[in-house]
Design an enzyme around this catalytic site. Structure first.
Site, PDB file in Angstrom:
ATOM      1  N   LYS A  92      25.668  64.168 131.295  1.00 27.22           N
ATOM      2  CA  LYS A  92      26.970  63.905 130.679  1.00 27.22           C
ATOM      3  C   LYS A  92      27.418  62.481 130.950  1.00 27.22           C
ATOM      4  O   LYS A  92      27.796  61.743 130.028  1.00 27.22           O
ATOM      5  CB  LYS A  92      28.011  64.890 131.223  1.00 27.22           C
ATOM      6  CG  LYS A  92      29.398  64.696 130.627  1.00 27.22           C
ATOM      7  CD  LYS A  92      30.480  65.334 131.462  1.00 27.22           C
ATOM      8  CE  LYS A  92      30.844  64.455 132.640  1.00 27.22           C
ATOM      9  NZ  LYS A  92      32.051  64.916 133.350  1.00 27.22           N
TER      10      LYS A  92
ATOM     11  N   CYS B  61      43.733  74.236 123.401  1.00 27.41           N
ATOM     12  CA  CYS B  61      42.733  75.259 123.750  1.00 27.41           C
ATOM     13  C   CYS B  61      42.455  75.188 125.249  1.00 27.41           C
ATOM     14  O   CYS B  61      41.365  74.812 125.691  1.00 27.41           O
ATOM     15  CB  CYS B  61      41.459  75.051 122.934  1.00 27.41           C
ATOM     16  SG  CYS B  61      40.338  76.465 122.970  1.00 27.41           S
TER      17      CYS B  61
ATOM     18  N   CYS C 215      46.942  79.298 120.841  1.00 24.96           N
ATOM     19  CA  CYS C 215      46.367  79.410 119.499  1.00 24.96           C
ATOM     20  C   CYS C 215      47.413  79.180 118.417  1.00 24.96           C
ATOM     21  O   CYS C 215      47.077  78.755 117.311  1.00 24.96           O
ATOM     22  CB  CYS C 215      45.715  80.780 119.332  1.00 24.96           C
ATOM     23  SG  CYS C 215      44.296  81.054 120.430  1.00 24.96           S
TER      24      CYS C 215
ATOM     25  N   CYS D 143      47.434  75.573 117.298  1.00 25.85           N
ATOM     26  CA  CYS D 143      46.165  75.025 116.818  1.00 25.85           C
ATOM     27  C   CYS D 143      46.138  75.010 115.298  1.00 25.85           C
ATOM     28  O   CYS D 143      46.659  75.922 114.637  1.00 25.85           O
ATOM     29  CB  CYS D 143      44.996  75.851 117.355  1.00 25.85           C
ATOM     30  SG  CYS D 143      43.375  75.209 116.885  1.00 25.85           S
TER      31      CYS D 143
ATOM     32  N   CYS E 251      38.112  80.349 113.562  1.00 23.30           N
ATOM     33  CA  CYS E 251      37.847  80.469 114.995  1.00 23.30           C
ATOM     34  C   CYS E 251      37.690  81.940 115.344  1.00 23.30           C
ATOM     35  O   CYS E 251      38.635  82.726 115.210  1.00 23.30           O
ATOM     36  CB  CYS E 251      38.977  79.845 115.810  1.00 23.30           C
ATOM     37  SG  CYS E 251      38.767  80.005 117.603  1.00 23.30           S
TER      38      CYS E 251
END
Length: 443
Positions: free
Chosen positions: A318, A386, A393, A396, A404
């Site tokens: 990463k 999230c 939610c 979002c 989703c």
């Protein structure tokens, strides 16, 4: 006379005994035979049958003409039982004939009203005709990506937008030092919030060197024009005001965070400067060791390939791929942290167990022009909406779109759909103009 009569009776008795011995035994009379004989008498053709002269003498011959069947088969049921059976049979028939078409009608109605649902399919391997394999992207991934990108662009309030590792280098430093600063920021960011990493980086930028920071290195024409304007006017080109009693930074000094100062500082001093980050004891050792490797093996500059970067202590895939993008401008892989790993699995793009598995899955189908931006995109989404615990939610952009698969339905927006409230935090990451950058953190 008497003597003759006695002889006759004796002879008759002996004759009777002989005849009795010669004749077959009489058939036993049972209940069934008696009923059969009775029924035979009521037969339809009983009157037309001629009597056999031997019937009286031989009873067995008359019984053998009747079929030996059970009484329940011969006798008809009573009127009441016959009526009950007939009604129940009719009821069963009527019920079956009544229910069957109803079921068929219901099935037909369901088939007519039901619409084919779009099946959500994750990324999968497909075998080509030549035997090779290609990976097909998840269904509707582009729609999800576009909605989230638009949502993030309209409301860039996540800590990563202003305090991410790619934003924590000193603007006036040399390109070599900026690359080194980006690497240090990434090493500090592991298991640490962006706000805490930014504070630790600020201390390294201003307090690492002994005896004050060196003079600023002017490398661009823009910087030279600013200094020239200040000399002509006798005052800074851009006026700064103190905030909360803290005087503004002096833009005439460079950052103290460079390879040489990291090599010179004691481990105890370095550990105290980065003491707010997670696992600071280990990170102190990693940073000191990595600085020695960079000096000895890479000509005092950070490695320019992911494989070489991952040879440094404390640097994984990463960090390596994020450093390649931020420091060298080369997007050779996707930096996958816990947010990217968690959210892409929530969307159903794949079923992976580790961030490294997620990286390999994404790189197999995601267009390469999105490799650089997807980390910041999803990290910001994971920091504001999230969340790892208590997902919002309702806030979002994917809410109600059925895109989703993990959406918690029925959640109302907590901030009227405008994202999170803004909280201003001043973190002095001094640019060439000397203005402290205003960092925005979502609560």
């Amino acid at each position: 006379m008497c003597i003759e009569a006695m002889r006759t009776s004796r002879a008759s008795r002996e004759t009777a005994k002989v005849l009795q011995a010669l004749s077959p035994p009489a058939r036993r009379q049972t209940r069934s035979t008696s009923h059969s004989a009775l029924l035979k008498g009521f037969a339809y053709n009983a009157g037309k049958t001629e009597a056999d002269p031997d019937d009286g003498e031989d009873d067995g011959s008359s019984l053998t003409s009747v079929d030996t069947v059970d009484i329940e088969d011969i006798l008809e049921p009573s009127a009441k039982r016959r009526k009950t059976k007939a009604s129940s049979a009719a009821k069963t028939t009527s019920n079956s004939t009544r229910r069957t078409p109803e079921k068929k009608v219901e099935k037909l109605v369901k088939k007519e009203n039901s619409q084919p649902k779009a099946r959500r399919v994750p990324a999968r391997k497909v075998k080509n005709e030549d035997g090779s394999f290609t990976v097909e992207a998840p269904s509707n991934w582009d729609a999800i990506y576009s909605i989230v990108k638009k949502m993030r662009e309209d409301n860039p309030t996540a800590p990563v937008d202003t305090m991410g590792c790619a934003e924590l280098y000193w603007r006036a430093s040399s390109p070599r030092d900026r690359r080194f600063q980006t690497l240090i920021a990434l090493m500090l960011s592991s298991q640490t919030k962006d706000t805490v990493t930014a504070v630790a980086m600020q201390r390294l930028h201003t307090e690492l060197g002994e005896g004050g920071a060196p003079a600023i290195k002017l490398e661009t024409e823009h910087a030279e024009s600013i200094v020239k304007q200040e000399a002509e006017n006798g005052e800074p080109a851009i006026k700064q005001e103190a905030k909360d009693g803290v005087p503004p930074a002096n833009p005439s000094h460079d950052s103290t965070l460079n390879l040489e100062n990291i090599l010179a500082v004691s481990p105890e001093r370095l550990n105290s400067l980065i003491g707010t980050v997670g696992f600071h004891n280990n990170k102190t050792k990693y940073i000191k060791k990595a600085a020695e490797i960079i000096r000895d093996q890479y000509n005092s500059d950070i490695p320019s390939t992911p494989a070489e970067l991952m040879k440094l202590p404390g640097v994984g895939p990463k960090m390596a791929y994020l450093c390649m993008s931020a420091a060298w401008g080369k997007h050779e892989g996707i930096g996958v942290d816990v947010h990217v790993h968690r959210i892409t699995n929530l969307w159903g793009w794949h079923k992976t167990k580790t961030p490294e598995e997620t990286r390999m899955s994404l790189e197999s189908w995601l267009p390469k022009d999105k490799w650089h931006e997807i980390n910041k995109l999803l990290v910001g989404l994971g920091q504001t909406v999230c969340l790892p615990v208590g997902r919002r939610c309702g806030d979002c952009g994917l809410a109600g779109t059925k895109l989703c698969k993990s959406e918690i339905k029925g959640m109302a927006p907590k901030n009227n759909g405008r994202g999170l409230p803004k909280k201003e935090i001043v973190v002095e990451t001094f640019s060439l103009t000397g203005e402290p950058k205003i960092k925005v953190e979502g609560e």
